[in-house]
Design a protein around this motif. Structure first.
Motif, PDB file in Angstrom:
ATOM      1  N   ASP A  27       0.848  -1.190   0.000  1.00  0.00           N
ATOM      2  CA  ASP A  27       0.000   0.000   0.000  1.00  0.00           C
ATOM      3  C   ASP A  27       0.884   1.240   0.000  1.00  0.00           C
ATOM      4  O   ASP A  27       2.011   1.222   0.521  1.00  0.00           O
ATOM      5  CB  ASP A  27      -0.912   0.010   1.229  1.00  0.00           C
ATOM      6  N   ILE A  28       0.360   2.321  -0.548  1.00  0.00           N
ATOM      7  CA  ILE A  28       1.157   3.545  -0.623  1.00  0.00           C
ATOM      8  C   ILE A  28       0.762   4.524   0.474  1.00  0.00           C
ATOM      9  O   ILE A  28      -0.262   4.372   1.149  1.00  0.00           O
ATOM     10  CB  ILE A  28       0.974   4.228  -1.999  1.00  0.00           C
ATOM     11  N   ASP A  29       1.584   5.545   0.638  1.00  0.00           N
ATOM     12  CA  ASP A  29       1.285   6.658   1.540  1.00  0.00           C
ATOM     13  C   ASP A  29       0.450   7.665   0.745  1.00  0.00           C
ATOM     14  O   ASP A  29       0.980   8.418  -0.077  1.00  0.00           O
ATOM     15  CB  ASP A  29       2.590   7.295   2.029  1.00  0.00           C
ATOM     16  N   HIS A  30      -0.856   7.654   0.954  1.00  0.00           N
ATOM     17  CA  HIS A  30      -1.733   8.522   0.168  1.00  0.00           C
ATOM     18  C   HIS A  30      -1.478   9.997   0.451  1.00  0.00           C
ATOM     19  O   HIS A  30      -1.663  10.846  -0.432  1.00  0.00           O
ATOM     20  CB  HIS A  30      -3.193   8.158   0.429  1.00  0.00           C
ATOM     21  N   GLY A  31      -1.041  10.321   1.667  1.00  0.00           N
ATOM     22  CA  GLY A  31      -0.705  11.706   1.962  1.00  0.00           C
ATOM     23  C   GLY A  31       0.471  12.182   1.141  1.00  0.00           C
ATOM     24  O   GLY A  31       0.463  13.297   0.603  1.00  0.00           O
ATOM     25  N   ASP A 362       4.923   8.521  -3.800  1.00  0.00           N
ATOM     26  CA  ASP A 362       4.320   8.750  -2.480  1.00  0.00           C
ATOM     27  C   ASP A 362       5.358   9.165  -1.448  1.00  0.00           C
ATOM     28  O   ASP A 362       5.091   9.168  -0.242  1.00  0.00           O
ATOM     29  CB  ASP A 362       3.567   7.503  -2.008  1.00  0.00           C
ATOM     30  N   GLY A 363       6.556   9.496  -1.923  1.00  0.00           N
ATOM     31  CA  GLY A 363       7.641   9.869  -1.024  1.00  0.00           C
ATOM     32  C   GLY A 363       8.592   8.732  -0.738  1.00  0.00           C
ATOM     33  O   GLY A 363       9.644   8.940  -0.120  1.00  0.00           O
ATOM     34  N   THR A 364       8.252   7.519  -1.177  1.00  0.00           N
ATOM     35  CA  THR A 364       9.137   6.367  -1.021  1.00  0.00           C
ATOM     36  C   THR A 364       9.303   5.696  -2.376  1.00  0.00           C
ATOM     37  O   THR A 364       8.494   5.875  -3.286  1.00  0.00           O
ATOM     38  CB  THR A 364       8.560   5.346  -0.013  1.00  0.00           C
ATOM     39  N   GLN A 365      10.353   4.891  -2.488  1.00  0.00           N
ATOM     40  CA  GLN A 365      10.717   4.333  -3.794  1.00  0.00           C
ATOM     41  C   GLN A 365       9.777   3.213  -4.217  1.00  0.00           C
ATOM     42  O   GLN A 365       9.525   2.260  -3.470  1.00  0.00           O
ATOM     43  CB  GLN A 365      12.151   3.815  -3.756  1.00  0.00           C
ATOM     44  N   ALA A 366       9.262   3.327  -5.435  1.00  0.00           N
ATOM     45  CA  ALA A 366       8.426   2.276  -6.008  1.00  0.00           C
ATOM     46  C   ALA A 366       9.297   1.102  -6.436  1.00  0.00           C
ATOM     47  O   ALA A 366      10.504   1.242  -6.664  1.00  0.00           O
ATOM     48  CB  ALA A 366       7.654   2.814  -7.205  1.00  0.00           C
ATOM     49  N   ASP A 367       8.675  -0.057  -6.539  1.00  0.00           N
ATOM     50  CA  ASP A 367       9.406  -1.233  -7.021  1.00  0.00           C
ATOM     51  C   ASP A 367       9.679  -1.153  -8.516  1.00  0.00           C
ATOM     52  O   ASP A 367      10.717  -1.623  -8.984  1.00  0.00           O
ATOM     53  CB  ASP A 367       8.605  -2.497  -6.688  1.00  0.00           C
ATOM     54  N   TYR A 368       8.739  -0.569  -9.258  1.00  0.00           N
ATOM     55  CA  TYR A 368       8.894  -0.459 -10.710  1.00  0.00           C
ATOM     56  C   TYR A 368       8.406   0.909 -11.163  1.00  0.00           C
ATOM     57  O   TYR A 368       7.329   1.364 -10.764  1.00  0.00           O
ATOM     58  CB  TYR A 368       8.107  -1.562 -11.436  1.00  0.00           C
ATOM     59  N   PHE A 369       9.209   1.547 -12.003  1.00  0.00           N
ATOM     60  CA  PHE A 369       8.859   2.860 -12.570  1.00  0.00           C
ATOM     61  C   PHE A 369       9.214   2.857 -14.042  1.00  0.00           C
ATOM     62  O   PHE A 369      10.241   2.309 -14.453  1.00  0.00           O
ATOM     63  CB  PHE A 369       9.629   3.979 -11.865  1.00  0.00           C
ATOM     64  N   SER A 370       8.358   3.501 -14.854  1.00  0.00           N
ATOM     65  CA  SER A 370       8.665   3.620 -16.284  1.00  0.00           C
ATOM     66  C   SER A 370       8.081   4.903 -16.847  1.00  0.00           C
ATOM     67  O   SER A 370       7.153   5.495 -16.281  1.00  0.00           O
ATOM     68  CB  SER A 370       8.126   2.423 -17.073  1.00  0.00           C
ATOM     69  N   LEU A 371       8.634   5.308 -17.973  1.00  0.00           N
ATOM     70  CA  LEU A 371       8.092   6.385 -18.807  1.00  0.00           C
ATOM     71  C   LEU A 371       7.815   5.795 -20.173  1.00  0.00           C
ATOM     72  O   LEU A 371       8.640   5.035 -20.707  1.00  0.00           O
ATOM     73  CB  LEU A 371       9.081   7.538 -18.943  1.00  0.00           C
ATOM     74  N   ARG A 372       6.669   6.129 -20.770  1.00  0.00           N
ATOM     75  CA  ARG A 372       6.355   5.596 -22.090  1.00  0.00           C
ATOM     76  C   ARG A 372       5.596   6.639 -22.907  1.00  0.00           C
ATOM     77  O   ARG A 372       4.962   7.535 -22.348  1.00  0.00           O
ATOM     78  CB  ARG A 372       5.538   4.319 -21.973  1.00  0.00           C
ATOM     79  N   MET A 373       5.696   6.522 -24.227  1.00  0.00           N
ATOM     80  CA  MET A 373       4.915   7.368 -25.116  1.00  0.00           C
ATOM     81  C   MET A 373       3.598   6.678 -25.416  1.00  0.00           C
ATOM     82  O   MET A 373       3.581   5.468 -25.708  1.00  0.00           O
ATOM     83  CB  MET A 373       5.658   7.642 -26.419  1.00  0.00           C
ATOM     84  N   VAL A 374       2.505   7.423 -25.358  1.00  0.00           N
ATOM     85  CA  VAL A 374       1.187   6.889 -25.692  1.00  0.00           C
ATOM     86  C   VAL A 374       0.487   7.879 -26.614  1.00  0.00           C
ATOM     87  O   VAL A 374       0.852   9.054 -26.681  1.00  0.00           O
ATOM     88  CB  VAL A 374       0.339   6.616 -24.434  1.00  0.00           C
ATOM     89  N   GLU A 375      -0.519   7.384 -27.340  1.00  0.00           N
ATOM     90  CA  GLU A 375      -1.241   8.217 -28.299  1.00  0.00           C
ATOM     91  C   GLU A 375      -2.737   7.964 -28.173  1.00  0.00           C
ATOM     92  O   GLU A 375      -3.161   6.809 -28.047  1.00  0.00           O
ATOM     93  CB  GLU A 375      -0.770   7.917 -29.715  1.00  0.00           C
ATOM     94  N   GLN A 376      -3.488   9.026 -28.217  1.00  0.00           N
ATOM     95  CA  GLN A 376      -4.944   8.936 -28.070  1.00  0.00           C
ATOM     96  C   GLN A 376      -5.627   9.216 -29.404  1.00  0.00           C
ATOM     97  O   GLN A 376      -5.142   9.991 -30.226  1.00  0.00           O
ATOM     98  CB  GLN A 376      -5.432   9.948 -27.018  1.00  0.00           C
ATOM     99  N   ASN A 377      -6.778   8.564 -29.585  1.00  0.00           N
ATOM    100  CA  ASN A 377      -7.679   8.835 -30.714  1.00  0.00           C
ATOM    101  C   ASN A 377      -7.149   8.346 -32.058  1.00  0.00           C
ATOM    102  O   ASN A 377      -7.521   8.889 -33.101  1.00  0.00           O
ATOM    103  CB  ASN A 377      -8.008  10.333 -30.820  1.00  0.00           C
ATOM    104  N   LEU A 378      -6.314   7.327 -32.062  1.00  0.00           N
ATOM    105  CA  LEU A 378      -5.834   6.779 -33.323  1.00  0.00           C
ATOM    106  C   LEU A 378      -6.880   5.862 -33.956  1.00  0.00           C
ATOM    107  O   LEU A 378      -7.669   5.216 -33.261  1.00  0.00           O
ATOM    108  CB  LEU A 378      -4.544   5.993 -33.116  1.00  0.00           C
ATOM    109  N   THR A 379      -6.871   5.817 -35.280  1.00  0.00           N
ATOM    110  CA  THR A 379      -7.741   4.917 -36.032  1.00  0.00           C
ATOM    111  C   THR A 379      -6.904   4.173 -37.061  1.00  0.00           C
ATOM    112  O   THR A 379      -5.716   4.458 -37.247  1.00  0.00           O
ATOM    113  CB  THR A 379      -8.864   5.701 -36.750  1.00  0.00           C
TER     114      THR A 379
END
Length: 437
Positions: A27-31, A362-379
Motif C-alpha cells: 500500500d502507498i502513503d496517500h498523503g 508517495d515519497g518512497t521508492q516504487a518497485d517499478y517505474f517507467s516512462l512511455r509514449m502513448v497516443e490517443q484517438n488513433l484509427t
C-alpha cells in the motif's frame, strides 16, 4: 516545435502523451501522493496553450494551476490486468489548450500493492520534462515561471501584439522559405528504399479506432551494462541494437539492404529550459545482423550518424518559423515528425539516467517505474499507423533499466502478449531477461 505539436493535435485530433507509471508491492502513503499531486500543478505541467487570435500568429503559454481530480479506483484489480488499467488511463483524455493537460490516478492491486499512472500531453511536456516535473513535485519544489493568466489580453491588444511579433519574424520566415529546398532534398526518398513503404496495408472497410498495444520490461542495470560491455558497446548502443533486432522480427527492415532505420530523438534540455519539446530528431540506419554478438561497428556508426544527423537537424530548424503558416489541411495528412520521415522507421528514445526521486510518487521508492509514449484517438487510417509502428523507450533509475514498447502491424496479431513474446525472445538473443509488465 511546441507550436507544431499543438497544430498537429488540432489538425488530426490525435493527442500524443507521455505516461509515467509506478508499481508498489505494498500500500502507498496517500498523503505523500497527494503532496506530489498538488505540487505538479506548479511546475512544467502548470501551464497550457493559448492560441493567437491572429492567423499565422505565435501561440503562447499561460498559467494553469487548476488541479485535476486524483482518481482513485474504488475496487482492487487482479495483478494480471494492471497493464490494461495503464492502457485505460493512457486513453483518458487530456487537452493542451482546454485542459486538463494531465491527470493522476491510483489503482489498488489484489494481494499485491498499488499502481499509479500519470499522463500528460506531449505538447506541454516531453519525457525528460515530465521526469523533472515529478522530481520537483516529490521534493516539494514549486515554480513560478511568470506565465500570464488565461485570457488576460483583450482581443484588440492580442491582435496588435501578435501582429508586431509576426512582423519582426518576417526575415526569419524568408530565410526559412529558402531553407525548405535543402530540407526537401535531404528528405527525398532514396533509391534503396522500399517502393511499397508509402502504400497503406490492406484494411477493413471503415475507419475503426485502434489501441496500440504497449508493454514494459524491467532489467537489472548491472546485467544490462555488463552485456553492453561484453559486446563492445554502451547502454545507448545496446538499446539501439535491441530496437534493430526487434524491428527485424517485426519485418521493419529495408528490403534493399536489410538495414533498420531508427528515428532517434536527442534531448538537449538545459537548465531552466521551458520548452515542452526540447528535442532534436534524427534518423539513421543500422544493421541488425550482428548486434547480438558484436556492437563495436554499430557503436562507431551511431557516433558518426549522430554527428551528421544533428547537423542536418540544424537545417531543419531553420524551417520552423514557417510552422504557424502551415495549413491544417496539410498538417492533417502528415504524421508528427514528418520532416524526419524514413521508410518504416523505428522510434528509439533513451531518457538516460533519471533522478531517483522520480520513483518516489508517495515519497518512497516504487518497485517499478517507467516512462512511455502513448497516443490517443488513433484509427486504422491514422497516418502514424498505415504502415505500422514500433517504438522503444528506455530509462535508467534506481538500479534498473526499463524498456517500454509499443507496436502495431496492420492485419497482424496486435495483442500485448504477442509484443511481449517478441520482446522477451529478442532479449534472450542478447542473453538478457527481465520482469515483464
Amino acid at each position: 516545435m511546441d507550436q507544431a505539436s499543438y497544430l498537429w493535435v488540432r489538425a488530426s485530433g490525435h493527442v500524443h502523451c507521455v505516461q509515467a507509471t509506478w508499481v508498489y508491492r505494498r500500500d502507498i502513503d496517500h498523503g505523500g501522493l497527494r503532496r506530489m499531486h498538488e505540487n505538479l500543478a506548479h511546475g512544467l505541467l502548470g501551464r497550457r496553450v493559448e492560441p493567437s487570435p491572429l492567423p499565422g500568429g505565435r501561440h503562447r503559454w499561460v498559467a494553469w494551476h487548476d488541479l485535476p481530480r486524483l482518481d482513485v479506483c474504488p475496487s482492487a484489480w487482479d495483478p494480471s490486468v494492471v497493464a490494461d488499467w495503464f492502457d485505460e488511463r493512457a486513453h483518458t483524455p487530456v487537452d493542451p489548450e482546454f485542459g486538463p493537460c494531465w491527470h493522476l490516478a491510483v489503482l489498488p492491486i489484489e494481494n499485491y500493492g498499488t499502481a499509479i499512472s500519470l499522463v500528460a500531453s506531449h505538447t506541454v511536456v516531453d519525457g525528460i520534462g515530465l521526469s523533472l516535473a515529478v522530481r520537483d513535485a516529490v521534493n516539494g519544489i514549486r515554480h513560478d515561471f511568470g506565465y500570464p493568466p488565461p485570457h488576460s489580453r483583450r482581443r484588440r491588444r492580442a491582435l496588435a501584439e501578435d501582429a508586431r511579433l509576426t512582423a519582426r519574424a518576417l526575415p526569419e520566415v524568408g530565410r526559412a522559405l529558402g531553407g525548405m529546398v535543402k530540407v526537401a532534398v535531404q528528405n527525398r526518398p532514396s533509391l534503396g528504399r522500399r517502393t511499397d513503404a508509402a502504400t497503406p496495408a490492406p484494411r477493413p472497410a471503415g475507419d475503426r479506432p485502434v489501441t496500440v498495444p504497449t508493454a514494459a520490461i524491467y532489467l537489472d542495470l548491472a546485467e544490462w551494462d555488463a552485456c553492453a560491455a561484453r559486446l563492445g558497446g554502451t547502454s545507448n548502443v545496446l538499446l539501439a541494437g535491441f530496437a534493430a533486432k526487434l524491428a527485424e522480427r517485426f519485418g521493419r527492415h529495408r528490403a534493399a539492404d536489410e538495414l533498420v532505420t531508427l528515428s532517434y530523438p536527442v534531448n538537449d534540455r538545459t537548465a531552466n529550459d521551458l520548452r515542452a519539446n526540447a528535442l532534436k530528431g534524427i534518423d539513421f540506419a543500422i544493421s541488425p545482423a550482428n548486434v547480438t554478438t558484436d556492437l563495436r561497428g554499430t557503436r562507431r556508426h551511431i557516433k558518426q550518424a549522430l554527428a551528421e544527423g544533428l547537423g542536418k537537424f540544424a537545417d531543419q530548424e531553420r524551417v520552423f518559423p514557417l510552422t504557424p503558416f502551415v495549413p491544417k489541411a496539410v498538417v492533417r495528412k502528415l504524421p508528427l515528425g514528418a520532416l524526419n520521415a524514413a521508410d518504416r522507421p523505428v522510434g528509439c528514445s533513451n531518457c538516460g539516467e533519471l533522478d531517483e526521486a522520480v520513483t518516489q510518487a508517495d515519497g518512497t521508492q516504487a518497485d517499478y517505474f517507467s516512462l512511455r509514449m502513448v497516443e490517443q484517438n488513433l484509427t486504422e487510417k491514422s497516418p502514424e499507423l498505415v504502415n505500422g509502428e514500433l517504438f522503444v523507450g528506455s530509462g535508467r533509475v534506481a538500479g534498473k533499466i526499463f524498456l517500454t514498447l509499443r507496436s502495431y502491424r496492420p492485419g497482424a496479431d496486435n495483442s500485448r502478449r504477442a509484443l511481449q513474446d517478441q520482446a522477451v525472445s529478442t532479449l534472450a538473443d542478447f542473453g538478457l531477461a527481465g520482469f515483464v509488465e
